[in-house]
Design an enzyme around this catalytic site. Structure first.
Site, PDB file in Angstrom:
ATOM      1  N   PRO A   9       0.794  -1.229   0.000  1.00  0.00           N
ATOM      2  CA  PRO A   9       0.000   0.000   0.000  1.00  0.00           C
ATOM      3  C   PRO A   9       0.831   1.286   0.000  1.00  0.00           C
ATOM      4  CG  PRO A   9      -0.238  -1.204   2.080  1.00  0.00           C
ATOM      5  CD  PRO A   9       0.465  -2.113   1.120  1.00  0.00           C
ATOM      6  N   ASN A  10       0.330   2.212  -0.753  1.00  0.00           N
ATOM      7  CA  ASN A  10       0.874   3.576  -0.884  1.00  0.00           C
ATOM      8  C   ASN A  10       2.151   3.659  -1.720  1.00  0.00           C
ATOM      9  OD1 ASN A  10      -1.169   4.858   0.690  1.00  0.00           O
ATOM     10  ND2 ASN A  10      -0.251   3.915   2.490  1.00  0.00           N
ATOM     11  N   ARG A  17       5.509  10.740  -2.792  1.00  0.00           N
ATOM     12  CA  ARG A  17       5.262  10.449  -1.372  1.00  0.00           C
ATOM     13  C   ARG A  17       6.523  10.722  -0.553  1.00  0.00           C
ATOM     14  NH1 ARG A  17       4.809   4.357   1.179  1.00  0.00           N
ATOM     15  NH2 ARG A  17       4.261   5.014   3.278  1.00  0.00           N
ATOM     16  N   TYR A  22      11.479   8.523   0.786  1.00  0.00           N
ATOM     17  CA  TYR A  22      11.327   7.432  -0.178  1.00  0.00           C
ATOM     18  C   TYR A  22      11.961   7.716  -1.539  1.00  0.00           C
ATOM     19  CZ  TYR A  22       8.068   5.593   3.278  1.00  0.00           C
ATOM     20  OH  TYR A  22       7.512   5.098   4.437  1.00  0.00           O
ATOM     21  N   ASN A  73       7.672  -5.847  -0.966  1.00  0.00           N
ATOM     22  CA  ASN A  73       7.710  -4.727  -0.037  1.00  0.00           C
ATOM     23  C   ASN A  73       6.284  -4.609   0.511  1.00  0.00           C
ATOM     24  OD1 ASN A  73       7.732  -2.374   1.398  1.00  0.00           O
ATOM     25  ND2 ASN A  73       8.857  -1.191  -0.137  1.00  0.00           N
ATOM     26  N   ALA A  76       3.153  -0.840   4.830  1.00  0.00           N
ATOM     27  CA  ALA A  76       2.642  -0.819   6.215  1.00  0.00           C
ATOM     28  C   ALA A  76       2.186  -2.201   6.687  1.00  0.00           C
ATOM     29  CB  ALA A  76       1.505   0.194   6.341  1.00  0.00           C
ATOM     30  N   GLU A  97      12.146  -9.958   1.599  1.00  0.00           N
ATOM     31  CA  GLU A  97      11.437  -8.730   2.001  1.00  0.00           C
ATOM     32  C   GLU A  97      12.313  -7.523   1.684  1.00  0.00           C
ATOM     33  OE1 GLU A  97      10.577  -8.777   6.178  1.00  0.00           O
ATOM     34  OE2 GLU A  97       9.922  -6.708   6.204  1.00  0.00           O
ATOM     35  N   HIS A  99      12.607  -3.056   1.822  1.00  0.00           N
ATOM     36  CA  HIS A  99      12.112  -1.744   2.241  1.00  0.00           C
ATOM     37  C   HIS A  99      13.038  -0.675   1.693  1.00  0.00           C
ATOM     38  CE1 HIS A  99       9.201  -3.517   4.889  1.00  0.00           C
ATOM     39  NE2 HIS A  99      10.140  -4.336   5.300  1.00  0.00           N
ATOM     40  N   ARG A 106      13.316   3.999  12.365  1.00  0.00           N
ATOM     41  CA  ARG A 106      12.154   4.897  12.295  1.00  0.00           C
ATOM     42  C   ARG A 106      11.278   4.734  13.544  1.00  0.00           C
ATOM     43  NH1 ARG A 106       9.468   4.574   6.587  1.00  0.00           N
ATOM     44  NH2 ARG A 106       8.440   6.432   7.467  1.00  0.00           N
TER      45      ARG A 106
HETATM   46  C1  DQA Z   1       8.284   0.820   3.720  1.00  0.00           C
HETATM   47  C2  DQA Z   1       8.354   1.055   5.234  1.00  0.00           C
HETATM   48  C3  DQA Z   1       6.995   0.905   5.874  1.00  0.00           C
HETATM   49  O1  DQA Z   1       7.070   1.118   7.280  1.00  0.00           O
HETATM   50  C4  DQA Z   1       6.015   1.907   5.289  1.00  0.00           C
HETATM   51  O2  DQA Z   1       4.730   1.710   5.824  1.00  0.00           O
HETATM   52  C5  DQA Z   1       5.993   1.888   3.803  1.00  0.00           C
HETATM   53  C6  DQA Z   1       7.250   1.723   3.065  1.00  0.00           C
HETATM   54  C7  DQA Z   1       9.627   1.078   3.023  1.00  0.00           C
HETATM   55  O3  DQA Z   1       9.755   0.665   1.876  1.00  0.00           O
HETATM   56  O4  DQA Z   1      10.511   1.698   3.596  1.00  0.00           O
HETATM   57  O5  DQA Z   1       4.957   2.096   3.197  1.00  0.00           O
HETATM   58  O6  DQA Z   1       7.935  -0.531   3.498  1.00  0.00           O
END
Ligand code: DQA
Length: 145
Positions: A9-10, A17, A22, A73, A76, A97, A99, A106
């Site tokens: 998501p997002n 963003r 990011y 990825n 959240a 995984e 990120h 964080r």
């Molecule tokens: C994320 C880190 C997560 O905590 C966050 O909710 C994201 C992006 C990252 O790629 O750093 O949406 O997965």
């Protein structure tokens, strides 16, 4: 080798963003870079992004027979989706995984990944390079069959 990439998501908002966190690369650009790198490694990619937990599970299910590896990825969902964790395990996917940010540096809620135990490893904190490293790791460590 066939590799499924799932962005949670997002991540459709990448580029605009919180660019200070990011970066300025869009999701389209990231997927294009991943595909170019994959071609050089003789791997084929299918890339998906979803904002919905159930849809992520459906995407993984639909592609489990094709994919020799999963790069995810979970965004959240990393921090609380037992459903995605169970699906990775249930489908028998060899997973990595990723990120963009370093989730350990964080907010406290980001420090926990419920997905990590069903993944071979985790790459974090290096922006889009985290994904490139995950791709290289899959090609090196997960044999296609
Ligand atoms: C994320 C880190 C997560 O905590 C966050 O909710 C994201 C992006 C990252 O790629 O750093 O949406 O997965």
């Amino acid at each position: 080798m066939n590799i499924l990439i799932v962005h949670g998501p997002n991540l459709h908002l990448l580029g605009t963003r919180e660019p200070e966190l990011y970066g300025s690369t869009t999701l389209k650009q990231l997927d294009a870079r991943l595909k170019a790198r994959a071609a050089g490694l003789n791997a084929r990619l299918r890339c998906f992004q979803s904002n919905c937990e159930g849809e992520i599970i459906d995407i993984m299910t639909a592609n489990a027979g094709w994919a020799h590896a999963l790069i995810i990825n979970p965004a959240a969902y990393t921090h609380y989706s037992y459903a995605i964790r169970d699906a990775i395990k249930a489908l028998g996917l060899k997973a990595v995984e990723v990120h963009l940010t370093d989730i350990l540096k964080r907010e406290t809620f980001r420090k926990t990944s419920v997905i990590r135990p069903v993944c071979a490893t985790q790459f974090k904190g290096e922006g889009t390079v985290s994904y490139m490293k995950a791709l290289e790791y899959c090609v090196k460590n997960f044999k296609d069959n």
